[in-house]
Design an enzyme around this catalytic site. Structure first.
Site, mmCIF file in Angstrom:
data_model
loop_
_atom_site.group_PDB
_atom_site.id
_atom_site.type_symbol
_atom_site.label_atom_id
_atom_site.label_comp_id
_atom_site.label_asym_id
_atom_site.label_seq_id
_atom_site.Cartn_x
_atom_site.Cartn_y
_atom_site.Cartn_z
ATOM 1 N N ASP A 100 24.243 17.958 -15.115
ATOM 2 C CA ASP A 100 23.615 16.656 -15.330
ATOM 3 C C ASP A 100 24.384 15.863 -16.382
ATOM 4 O O ASP A 100 24.039 15.858 -17.570
ATOM 5 C CB ASP A 100 22.141 16.792 -15.707
ATOM 6 C CG ASP A 100 21.257 17.055 -14.492
ATOM 7 O OD1 ASP A 100 21.787 17.135 -13.367
ATOM 8 O OD2 ASP A 100 20.033 17.190 -14.667
ATOM 9 N N HIS B 19 23.125 25.419 -13.998
ATOM 10 C CA HIS B 19 22.200 24.351 -14.374
ATOM 11 C C HIS B 19 20.739 24.811 -14.485
ATOM 12 O O HIS B 19 20.077 24.549 -15.496
ATOM 13 C CB HIS B 19 22.296 23.190 -13.380
ATOM 14 C CG HIS B 19 21.528 21.979 -13.816
ATOM 15 N ND1 HIS B 19 21.769 21.341 -15.018
ATOM 16 C CD2 HIS B 19 20.519 21.287 -13.227
ATOM 17 C CE1 HIS B 19 20.951 20.308 -15.142
ATOM 18 N NE2 HIS B 19 20.171 20.258 -14.072
ATOM 19 N N ASP C 185 22.514 17.941 -19.716
ATOM 20 C CA ASP C 185 21.600 16.837 -19.379
ATOM 21 C C ASP C 185 21.790 15.663 -20.327
ATOM 22 O O ASP C 185 20.852 15.201 -20.987
ATOM 23 C CB ASP C 185 20.154 17.340 -19.405
ATOM 24 C CG ASP C 185 19.894 18.432 -18.385
ATOM 25 O OD1 ASP C 185 19.200 18.157 -17.397
ATOM 26 O OD2 ASP C 185 20.393 19.555 -18.574
ATOM 27 N N HIS D 41 9.935 22.669 -14.143
ATOM 28 C CA HIS D 41 10.903 23.366 -13.286
ATOM 29 C C HIS D 41 10.637 24.868 -13.188
ATOM 30 O O HIS D 41 11.580 25.669 -13.087
ATOM 31 C CB HIS D 41 12.326 23.113 -13.773
ATOM 32 C CG HIS D 41 12.703 21.665 -13.784
ATOM 33 N ND1 HIS D 41 12.705 20.873 -12.654
ATOM 34 C CD2 HIS D 41 13.082 20.842 -14.815
ATOM 35 C CE1 HIS D 41 13.080 19.638 -12.973
ATOM 36 N NE2 HIS D 41 13.301 19.584 -14.265
ATOM 37 N N ASN E 210 21.468 18.783 -10.627
ATOM 38 C CA ASN E 210 20.850 18.089 -9.495
ATOM 39 C C ASN E 210 21.178 16.595 -9.477
ATOM 40 O O ASN E 210 21.249 15.975 -8.410
ATOM 41 C CB ASN E 210 19.332 18.289 -9.502
ATOM 42 C CG ASN E 210 18.685 17.934 -10.823
ATOM 43 O OD1 ASN E 210 19.045 18.489 -11.860
ATOM 44 N ND2 ASN E 210 17.723 17.021 -10.808
ATOM 45 N N HIS F 84 18.791 21.600 -17.232
ATOM 46 C CA HIS F 84 17.729 21.227 -16.295
ATOM 47 C C HIS F 84 16.383 20.952 -16.973
ATOM 48 O O HIS F 84 15.806 19.897 -16.788
ATOM 49 C CB HIS F 84 17.576 22.311 -15.229
ATOM 50 C CG HIS F 84 16.899 21.857 -13.975
ATOM 51 N ND1 HIS F 84 17.110 20.622 -13.422
ATOM 52 C CD2 HIS F 84 16.005 22.481 -13.163
ATOM 53 C CE1 HIS F 84 16.394 20.504 -12.318
ATOM 54 N NE2 HIS F 84 15.710 21.610 -12.140
ATOM 55 N N VAL F 85 15.877 21.919 -17.739
ATOM 56 C CA VAL F 85 14.647 21.701 -18.490
ATOM 57 C C VAL F 85 14.999 20.915 -19.752
ATOM 58 O O VAL F 85 15.854 21.342 -20.533
ATOM 59 C CB VAL F 85 13.967 23.029 -18.864
ATOM 60 C CG1 VAL F 85 12.742 22.788 -19.743
ATOM 61 C CG2 VAL F 85 13.567 23.782 -17.599
ATOM 62 N N HIS F 86 14.327 19.803 -19.971
ATOM 63 C CA HIS F 86 14.697 18.907 -21.067
ATOM 64 C C HIS F 86 14.045 19.361 -22.367
ATOM 65 O O HIS F 86 13.167 18.702 -22.939
ATOM 66 C CB HIS F 86 14.313 17.473 -20.725
ATOM 67 C CG HIS F 86 14.983 16.972 -19.482
ATOM 68 N ND1 HIS F 86 14.545 15.886 -18.769
ATOM 69 C CD2 HIS F 86 16.082 17.437 -18.815
ATOM 70 C CE1 HIS F 86 15.333 15.691 -17.726
ATOM 71 N NE2 HIS F 86 16.273 16.619 -17.734
#
Length: 447
Positions: free
Chosen positions: A156, A272, A129, A282, A189, A309-311
């Site tokens: 990402d 991801h 990400d 998420h 995504n 995915h999870v920041h």
């Protein structure tokens, strides 16, 4: 002991703005490299001169190119945007752990790359990400300081989100690192960019970031595998079909069946969307993929799973089917590279038993495979502009003489090197027998 860090984070940073590109149209832009099968590397770049050939000259001395390879070129259009000419050229065979000098398209500046070692130790930098913010730049600067061999990115990349020139600026941003060490990526995504009835997904990603899917027997750039030193690494797609009747599932089943754990004692998987996530962001998004694919990964004794995915950052104990399992995988969420959407700072309480450490900060990870039995993981927070090691763990592979002959090592997790659970050791043969049975069943019965 489980921990949620109470670190007070610095404020977010703005998206980077890039000046007009002053490079000559014939000169290579957005240069990056990736592994492309045994002893080969793929060099990818963009040129604005449509007559540029997909040729790479290379050698082990600066300015002296004793070898030359020809590749392929592509381009794409997206709404009102037309890409430059995108080139992918495979070079090799290359010597292991060796510096090569190269130039693209028959001219322009010289670049330098280093091939990974063939044997332990090997170091991976890990960050997902990424995006293109001030924090992204901080993360990349910190990665540049660590002596890594391969960069792993669990989805990402650019956060272009339909605005195609952001793919170009991202390529320029990462070029200093990505042209020197192989970057192995999978989709997230933000790479999808599909428009119903008009544009299929992943066109920009697939055109620009070609990975060794054909070399690993895959039919899609969205999932593939590769080997480096003593590790077999599988990159899966969270946004392509993964059920038991899908091409990806059948490819994964065949891929893990071919793994030789004598040759590659470490088995690592990236995708991801995390399967084990105690952040409020998420939640449950990975549940269907977990239900379909976790039995295969557990049967194959996967050591480590890396997701994004999870920041935020989170590391688990060895876990399977939602419970602690000494033969399960360590799951690490590292979607904290610096994206423009900010951090996911809210966690669910109480902290699950399988969650060891969690913190919402930007940063990167470093995974060192020291030998066939010991690996060392550390996570480095971006503390203002300093890289601060905030979490670390050791991951152990245990083998008995009998299981060495079988070629599938027993895998255990311990927070410190000498703290393996002795009760687990007494159950190794039981777990291994069950795992072998499950793997053979999965291979024999495609579902």
């Amino acid at each position: 002991m489980a921990a949620t860090c109470e670190y007070i984070r610095p404020p977010p940073r703005k998206t980077l703005h890039f000046p007009w590109n002053s490079k000559l149209s014939s000169h290579p832009q957005q240069v990056h490299i990736s592994l492309a099968g045994d002893k080969h590397m793929r060099v990818s770049w963009v040129s604005n001169d449509k007559s540029t050939l997909p040729m790479v000259e290379y050698g082990t001395s600066s300015g002296r190119y004793s070898n030359k390879s020809q590749g392929e070129s592509t381009s794409y259009s997206y709404l009102f945007y037309s890409s430059g000419k995108i080139h992918h050229t495979v070079i090799g065979p290359l010597e292991d752990n060796t510096v090569y000098y190269y130039r693209c398209g028959g001219g322009g500046p010289e670049y330098k790359l280093k091939t990974p070692p063939a044997q332990f130790p090997v170091m991976f930098a890990v960050a997902g990400d990424l995006g293109q913010t001030g924090w992204t730049k901080s993360t990349l600067d910190h990665i540049d300081l660590c002596k890594y061999d391969v960069h792993l990115l669990p989805g990402d990349l650019s956060y272009a989100d339909y605005i195609q020139h952001r793919w170009d600026t991202f390529g320029e941003l990462v070029e200093p690192l990505a042209s020197a060490r192989p970057w192995m990526v999978t989709q997230g995504n933000h790479e999808k960019e599909s428009i119903m009835f008009f544009k299929d997904g992943f066109q920009s990603y697939n055109s620009r970031w070609k990975m060794p899917y054909e070399e690993s027997g895959s039919s899609s750039n969205l999932y593939y595998s590769f080997e480096v030193a003593g590790a077999h690494i599988i990159m899966l797609g969270s946004y392509t079909d993964y059920d038991e009747h899908s091409d990806q599932y059948n490819w994964l089943k065949a891929d893990v069946a071919k793994v030789d754990r004598k040759k590659t004692p470490w088995l690592i998987v990236l995708f991801h969307v995390p399967w084990y996530n105690s952040n409020e962001a998420h939640q449950d998004e990975g549940d269907r993929m977990l239900a379909a694919m976790e039995p295969l990964l557990h049967a194959a004794s996967v050591d480590i799973v890396l997701a994004g995915h999870v920041h935020a950052y989170e590391r688990t104990e060895r876990v399977n089917e939602g419970k602690l399992d000494p033969c399960g995988a360590v799951h690490i969420t590292i979607g904290d590279g610096g994206n423009r959407e900010g951090l996911a700072s809210k966690y669910k309480n109480p902290q699950p038993a399988w969650s060891v450490f969690r913190e919402a900060s930007f940063g990167h990870g470093e995974l060192k495979l020291a030998n066939s039995t010991h690996a060392y993981w550390s996570w480095h927070r971006n503390d203002d502009d300093e890289s601060v090691r905030s979490d670390q763990a050791s991951i152990l592979v245990y083998q008995t003489a009998n299981f060495k002959q079988m070629g599938n090592p027993i895998v255990l997790y311990a927070k410190e090197v000498n703290q393996a659970n002795p009760c687990c050791l007494s159950q190794l043969s039981v777990f291994r027998e069950q795992a072998n049975c499950k793997l053979q069943t999965a291979i024999s019965n495609p579902g």
